[in-house]
Structure formats: structure tokens, C-alpha cells
Design a protein around this motif. Structure first.
Motif, PDB file in Angstrom:
ATOM      1  N   ALA A  88       3.719  -0.911   8.261  1.00 17.31           N
ATOM      2  CA  ALA A  88       3.545  -2.225   8.879  1.00 17.31           C
ATOM      3  C   ALA A  88       2.755  -2.118  10.184  1.00 17.31           C
ATOM      4  CB  ALA A  88       4.908  -2.861   9.136  1.00 17.31           C
ATOM      5  N   ILE A  89       3.042  -1.079  10.961  1.00 20.78           N
ATOM      6  CA  ILE A  89       2.317  -0.890  12.223  1.00 20.78           C
ATOM      7  C   ILE A  89       0.928  -0.315  11.956  1.00 20.78           C
ATOM      8  CG2 ILE A  89       2.333   0.296  14.452  1.00 20.78           C
ATOM      9  CD1 ILE A  89       5.391   0.278  14.304  1.00 20.78           C
ATOM     10  N   ALA A  90       0.828   0.634  11.003  1.00 14.34           N
ATOM     11  CA  ALA A  90      -0.456   1.268  10.716  1.00 14.34           C
ATOM     12  C   ALA A  90      -1.501   0.260  10.258  1.00 14.34           C
ATOM     13  CB  ALA A  90      -0.274   2.355   9.660  1.00 14.34           C
ATOM     14  N   HIS A  91      -1.087  -0.752   9.486  1.00 11.14           N
ATOM     15  CA  HIS A  91      -2.029  -1.754   8.997  1.00 11.14           C
ATOM     16  C   HIS A  91      -2.536  -2.673  10.117  1.00 11.14           C
ATOM     17  CE1 HIS A  91      -0.535  -1.406   4.573  1.00 11.14           C
ATOM     18  NE2 HIS A  91      -1.481  -0.541   4.861  1.00 11.14           N
ATOM     19  N   ARG A  92      -1.867  -2.633  11.264  1.00 14.84           N
ATOM     20  CA  ARG A  92      -2.319  -3.432  12.401  1.00 14.84           C
ATOM     21  C   ARG A  92      -3.293  -2.667  13.306  1.00 14.84           C
ATOM     22  NH1 ARG A  92       0.814  -8.021  13.353  1.00 14.84           N
ATOM     23  NH2 ARG A  92       2.614  -8.243  11.979  1.00 14.84           N
ATOM     24  N   LEU A  93      -3.428  -1.374  13.060  1.00 13.75           N
ATOM     25  CA  LEU A  93      -4.355  -0.582  13.869  1.00 13.75           C
ATOM     26  C   LEU A  93      -5.786  -0.865  13.440  1.00 13.75           C
ATOM     27  CD1 LEU A  93      -2.422   2.815  13.879  1.00 13.75           C
ATOM     28  CD2 LEU A  93      -2.516   1.101  15.700  1.00 13.75           C
ATOM     29  N   PRO A  94      -6.750  -0.752  14.368  1.00 13.41           N
ATOM     30  CA  PRO A  94      -8.142  -1.061  14.020  1.00 13.41           C
ATOM     31  C   PRO A  94      -8.678  -0.140  12.925  1.00 13.41           C
ATOM     32  CG  PRO A  94      -7.958  -0.267  16.295  1.00 13.41           C
ATOM     33  CD  PRO A  94      -6.596  -0.376  15.765  1.00 13.41           C
ATOM     34  N   PRO A  95      -9.180  -0.688  11.825  1.00 11.88           N
ATOM     35  CA  PRO A  95      -9.677   0.148  10.724  1.00 11.88           C
ATOM     36  C   PRO A  95     -10.905   0.968  11.088  1.00 11.88           C
ATOM     37  CG  PRO A  95     -10.228  -2.169  10.359  1.00 11.88           C
ATOM     38  CD  PRO A  95      -9.324  -2.133  11.554  1.00 11.88           C
ATOM     39  N   THR A  96     -11.581   0.602  12.179  1.00 14.45           N
ATOM     40  CA  THR A  96     -12.753   1.365  12.602  1.00 14.45           C
ATOM     41  C   THR A  96     -12.376   2.667  13.304  1.00 14.45           C
ATOM     42  OG1 THR A  96     -12.789   0.069  14.646  1.00 14.45           O
ATOM     43  CG2 THR A  96     -14.187  -0.688  12.825  1.00 14.45           C
ATOM     44  N   GLN A  97     -11.080   2.859  13.576  1.00  7.40           N
ATOM     45  CA  GLN A  97     -10.609   4.086  14.225  1.00  7.40           C
ATOM     46  C   GLN A  97      -9.618   4.794  13.291  1.00  7.40           C
ATOM     47  OE1 GLN A  97     -11.742   5.179  17.178  1.00  7.40           O
ATOM     48  NE2 GLN A  97     -13.058   3.388  17.417  1.00  7.40           N
ATOM     49  N   PRO A  98     -10.101   5.481  12.243  1.00 12.03           N
ATOM     50  CA  PRO A  98      -9.202   6.046  11.228  1.00 12.03           C
ATOM     51  C   PRO A  98      -8.253   7.104  11.760  1.00 12.03           C
ATOM     52  CG  PRO A  98     -11.443   6.858  10.932  1.00 12.03           C
ATOM     53  CD  PRO A  98     -11.521   5.769  11.955  1.00 12.03           C
ATOM     54  N   PHE A  99      -8.633   7.788  12.843  1.00 17.53           N
ATOM     55  CA  PHE A  99      -7.767   8.844  13.358  1.00 17.53           C
ATOM     56  C   PHE A  99      -6.587   8.299  14.150  1.00 17.53           C
ATOM     57  CE2 PHE A  99     -11.801  11.195  12.795  1.00 17.53           C
ATOM     58  CZ  PHE A  99     -11.332  12.188  11.939  1.00 17.53           C
ATOM     59  N   GLY A 111      -6.826  -9.631  -9.161  1.00 19.65           N
ATOM     60  CA  GLY A 111      -5.622 -10.020  -9.893  1.00 19.65           C
ATOM     61  C   GLY A 111      -4.419  -9.124  -9.698  1.00 19.65           C
ATOM     62  N   LEU A 112      -4.440  -8.223  -8.712  1.00 15.15           N
ATOM     63  CA  LEU A 112      -3.331  -7.309  -8.493  1.00 15.15           C
ATOM     64  C   LEU A 112      -2.237  -7.981  -7.662  1.00 15.15           C
ATOM     65  CD1 LEU A 112      -2.361  -4.276  -8.783  1.00 15.15           C
ATOM     66  CD2 LEU A 112      -3.307  -3.949  -6.492  1.00 15.15           C
ATOM     67  N   ASP A 113      -0.994  -7.766  -8.050  1.00 14.43           N
ATOM     68  CA  ASP A 113       0.146  -8.206  -7.234  1.00 14.43           C
ATOM     69  C   ASP A 113       0.338  -7.164  -6.131  1.00 14.43           C
ATOM     70  OD1 ASP A 113       2.524  -8.990  -6.097  1.00 14.43           O
ATOM     71  OD2 ASP A 113       3.509  -9.440  -7.998  1.00 14.43           O
ATOM     72  N   TYR A 114      -0.332  -7.375  -5.015  1.00 17.44           N
ATOM     73  CA  TYR A 114      -0.399  -6.364  -3.959  1.00 17.44           C
ATOM     74  C   TYR A 114       0.983  -6.077  -3.365  1.00 17.44           C
ATOM     75  CZ  TYR A 114      -2.302  -3.843   0.073  1.00 17.44           C
ATOM     76  OH  TYR A 114      -2.600  -2.881   1.005  1.00 17.44           O
ATOM     77  N   ALA A 115       1.757  -7.116  -3.094  1.00 16.39           N
ATOM     78  CA  ALA A 115       3.082  -6.931  -2.486  1.00 16.39           C
ATOM     79  C   ALA A 115       3.997  -6.122  -3.397  1.00 16.39           C
ATOM     80  CB  ALA A 115       3.702  -8.288  -2.167  1.00 16.39           C
ATOM     81  N   ARG A 116       3.992  -6.426  -4.701  1.00 18.60           N
ATOM     82  CA  ARG A 116       4.836  -5.691  -5.633  1.00 18.60           C
ATOM     83  C   ARG A 116       4.420  -4.218  -5.709  1.00 18.60           C
ATOM     84  NH1 ARG A 116       7.955  -7.173  -9.892  1.00 18.60           N
ATOM     85  NH2 ARG A 116       8.557  -8.821  -8.401  1.00 18.60           N
ATOM     86  N   MET A 117       3.119  -3.956  -5.737  1.00 17.10           N
ATOM     87  CA  MET A 117       2.652  -2.581  -5.797  1.00 17.10           C
ATOM     88  C   MET A 117       2.970  -1.826  -4.501  1.00 17.10           C
ATOM     89  SD  MET A 117       1.656  -1.620  -8.644  1.00 17.10           S
ATOM     90  CE  MET A 117       1.225  -0.029  -7.958  1.00 17.10           C
ATOM     91  N   MET A 118       2.950  -2.528  -3.379  1.00 18.77           N
ATOM     92  CA  MET A 118       3.340  -1.902  -2.119  1.00 18.77           C
ATOM     93  C   MET A 118       4.811  -1.481  -2.181  1.00 18.77           C
ATOM     94  SD  MET A 118       2.453  -0.954   0.960  1.00 18.77           S
ATOM     95  CE  MET A 118       0.932  -1.837   1.368  1.00 18.77           C
ATOM     96  N   GLN A 119       5.658  -2.330  -2.754  1.00 12.94           N
ATOM     97  CA  GLN A 119       7.075  -1.998  -2.882  1.00 12.94           C
ATOM     98  C   GLN A 119       7.277  -0.785  -3.797  1.00 12.94           C
ATOM     99  OE1 GLN A 119       8.652  -5.670  -4.368  1.00 12.94           O
ATOM    100  NE2 GLN A 119       8.533  -6.725  -2.395  1.00 12.94           N
ATOM    101  N   ILE A 120       6.550  -0.752  -4.916  1.00 20.74           N
ATOM    102  CA  ILE A 120       6.667   0.375  -5.839  1.00 20.74           C
ATOM    103  C   ILE A 120       6.193   1.659  -5.171  1.00 20.74           C
ATOM    104  CG2 ILE A 120       5.771   1.350  -7.989  1.00 20.74           C
ATOM    105  CD1 ILE A 120       5.685  -1.537  -9.077  1.00 20.74           C
ATOM    106  N   GLY A 121       5.080   1.581  -4.446  1.00 23.39           N
ATOM    107  CA  GLY A 121       4.573   2.749  -3.740  1.00 23.39           C
ATOM    108  C   GLY A 121       5.556   3.271  -2.702  1.00 23.39           C
ATOM    109  N   LEU A 122       6.176   2.371  -1.968  1.00 24.20           N
ATOM    110  CA  LEU A 122       7.170   2.766  -0.965  1.00 24.20           C
ATOM    111  C   LEU A 122       8.370   3.446  -1.622  1.00 24.20           C
ATOM    112  CD1 LEU A 122       7.115  -0.354   1.398  1.00 24.20           C
ATOM    113  CD2 LEU A 122       6.455   1.983   1.998  1.00 24.20           C
TER     114      LEU A 122
END
Length: 325
Positions: free
Chosen positions: A131-142, A222-233
Motif C-alpha cells: 500500500a505504501i510502495a504504490h504511493r512512491l514515485p514510479p520514476t524512482q524505482p530504488f 478485463g482483469l479483476d485487479y483487486a482480486r488478483m492482488m488478494q491472491i498474490g498476497l
């Protein structure tokens, strides 16, 4: 050209399987107690040693390596960052926190109970990290791996602090330094759940490939992104919790293996998964054998060996640019 590529791929795959099989056999016959292959068929004591200790230990190393490598691959997909994995992003430390909670509240709990609680705390810890990582700027991958190291360090420090104040520091250290010396028949079987998790990952491979394209693109396809995030977690949490409860924390497998394999195979998850699982199994098995031989007849924990091998490999990944760059 395609036929040549397919032929070369099959040859490499066969060589990789032979290498893994060779490591498997070597692992069974390396140890303080001398056992020759012919003794297994003629000596009941040798057969008992192999069945009760050597074979479970070898299978545990294979399942642990495959599971951690796949968990790392899935975490990198969810975070959309190549430089994260469960032990560097707080998942392993959160699982250790769950074990500590069980030790304080239910000291006589079974391994299954410890695994369940550790999975829940690992799930909560990984969810917060992402949740926090997705809020970090994507232009700074490190920034993502740096945040993961800080986050995992904070959780680990909290576990150490509580364990020290409750006189459980030596107890919790059992789960923070991975080793296979205590793996015996009857004490590793829960790791077979990692194989089931691998099957689930394979079933959702195409959807995970879409997830790697980003939320907007995958939802548009067409992907259910939230459901796949739950499965991945769930995949990450279950594998990490099982590993920490049974053998302890083992670093760098989920970081190094997916990166190296993806440079050779590409980013298609269905193609990646068997290679990543096999390479993870081979890496952990090889490091466990090295740990048994370096200071024979004493053992160096596989977590220590992988700490050195994994750190060197990680530096190589950071300093070496991909060939197509």
C-alpha cells in the motif's frame, strides 16, 4: 530458427533437470554419518538415516527454494519492482512477529497454529508494504527496495525488542536464521503446501503477466485487479510463513532467482514459473550442501551461506545492465 530455439531450450531444460537431480543425490549422501549408495539397499540403519533425516532435509530444501523463488516473483509483480522480495520487504519479519505472538499467548500451540498466525501477520505486513510502495514515485524505482529494507528493519527491530523484554530472544532467533539441520521426518511435511501454492501460481500465470503491465492497462484488458492482488498476497504470505515456521528466514532467494531467470527467459509468467521454481530449488540445495562441507563435520546455516551468495549476486544484478539495454 524457431525449431533451433526450441531444440536449444529443451537441451538447456534437460541439463538443468540433470543438475537439480545431481544436487538432490549429493544432498542425500553428504553428512556426518557416512552413507554409500549401496548401503541404502543392504544396511537397515543407513536406510533409516536416509528416510528419517537426509531425504526430508533434501525435500525441504527443494520445496523451500522453489516456494521462496516463486513468492519473490509474485511480490515483484505486485510491487512492479525487480528489487523486492519477502525477506527484504517485511514479510519474513512480519511472519516472525506472528510466531512471537503465538509464543507469548499460546506457548503450547502446534506448528499448524503458528503457521496460521504467521500467515495472517505476514499478510498484514505485506499488504501495508505494498500500500505504501504504490504511493512512491514510479520514476524512482530504488525507493521501493530502500523503503522495504527500512520497513523490514523496523518490524524486525520490534520483534527483537519484544523478545528481549519477554526473555524470548534465543527462542525467536531460531526462526530468524534459516537452517535445515533440524528438519526430520514429521517436521517438514507442511512445506508440501508450497507445492500447492506453486500450482495456484501456475493457474493464474497469465493474469499475473497482465498485472505486471500496471493497474490501468490490466483493468482495461478485463482483469479483476483487486482480486488478483488478494491472491498474490496470499501466495506470498503462505509461502513465507511456512518457510519461517519450518526452517527460518532465508534471504535473497526471491530477489536473485527471478531477476536472473527473467533476463534469460523473458517476462511471460507461464514460461518463467517452472524455471524460477527449479532454479530456486537448485540454489538453496547447493548452498545447503556448501554449508555442510565448508566446515565439516560442523554446519554453516544455509541462511548464512545464502546471505553471502545472495548479496554478491544482488550487487552483480545492480551493476550489470541487461544485454538489451
Amino acid at each position: 530458427m524457431i525449431a533451433v530455439e526450441r531444440g536449444a531450450s529443451r537441451s538447456i531444460g534437460a541439463a538443468a533437470l540433470l543438475a537439480l537431480a545431481a544436487l538432490f543425490v549429493i544432498s542425500i549422501f553428504v553428512g556426518v554419518g557416512e552413507v554409500a549408495p549401496r548401503d541404502v539397499f543392504s544396511d537397515p540403519d543407513a536406510l533409516y538415516l536416509v528416510a528419517a533425516s537426509r531425504l526430508p532435509r533434501t525435500l525441504a530444501a527443494v520445496l523451500t527454494g522453489a516456494g521462496l523463488a516463486i513468492a519473490g516473483l509474485v511480490m515483484q509483480t505486485l510491487a512492479r519492482n525487480r528489487f523486492v522480495e519477502p525477506t527484504t520487504a517485511g514479510t519474513g519479519q512480519s511472519a516472525a512477529l506472528g510466531i512471537l505472538v503465538v509464543a507469548l499467548l499460546l506457548p503450547s500451540a502446534s506448528i499448524a497454529t503458528k503457521t496460521l498466525v504467521a500467515s495472517l501477520t505476514a499478510l498484514a505486513g505485506t499488504s501495508l508494504f505494498l500500500a505504501i510502495a504504490h504511493r512512491l514515485p514510479p520514476t524512482q524505482p530504488f525507493l521501493v527496495p530502500l523503503f522495504g529494507l527500512v520497513y523490514g528493519g523496523v518490524v524486525g527491530a520490534a520483534v527483537t525488542f519484544v523478545a528481549w523484554h519477554t526473555d524470548l530472544l534465543q527462542f525467536i532467533e531460531i526462526w530468524t536464521n534459516g537452517e535445515f539441520s533440524g528438519v526430520l521426518r514429521g517436521r517438514y511435511e507442511l512445506l508440501w503446501a508450497s507445492a500447492a501454492v506453486l500450482a495456484v501460481t501456475w493457474a493464474f500465470a497469465d493474469r499475473l503477466t497482465l498485472m505486471s503491465l500496471g493497474r490501468d492497462v490490466s483493468v482495461g484488458l478485463g482483469l479483476d485487479y483487486a482480486r488478483m492482488m488478494q491472491i498474490g498476497l496470499l501466495i506470498i504470505s503462505i509461502v513465507t510463513a511456512l518457510t519461517v515456521v519450518i526452517v527460518g528466514m532465508i534471504p535473497f532467494v526471491g530477489l536473485v532467482v527471478p531477476n536472473m531467470v527473467s533476463r534469460l527467459i523473458g517476462d511471460n509468467m507461464r514460461s518463467l514459473i517452472p524455471w524460477v521454481a527449479g532454479s530456486g530449488a537448485a540454489l538453496v540445495l547447493a548452498c545447503d550442501i556448501i554449508g555442510r562441507l565448508l566446515h565439516f563435520p560442523y554446519e554453516i546455516p544455509v541462511g548464512t551461506v545464502l546471505g553471502v551468495v545472495g548479496a554478491a549476486s544482488f550487487l552483480w544484478l545492480l551493476l550489470r545492465r541487461p544485454s538489451h539495454a
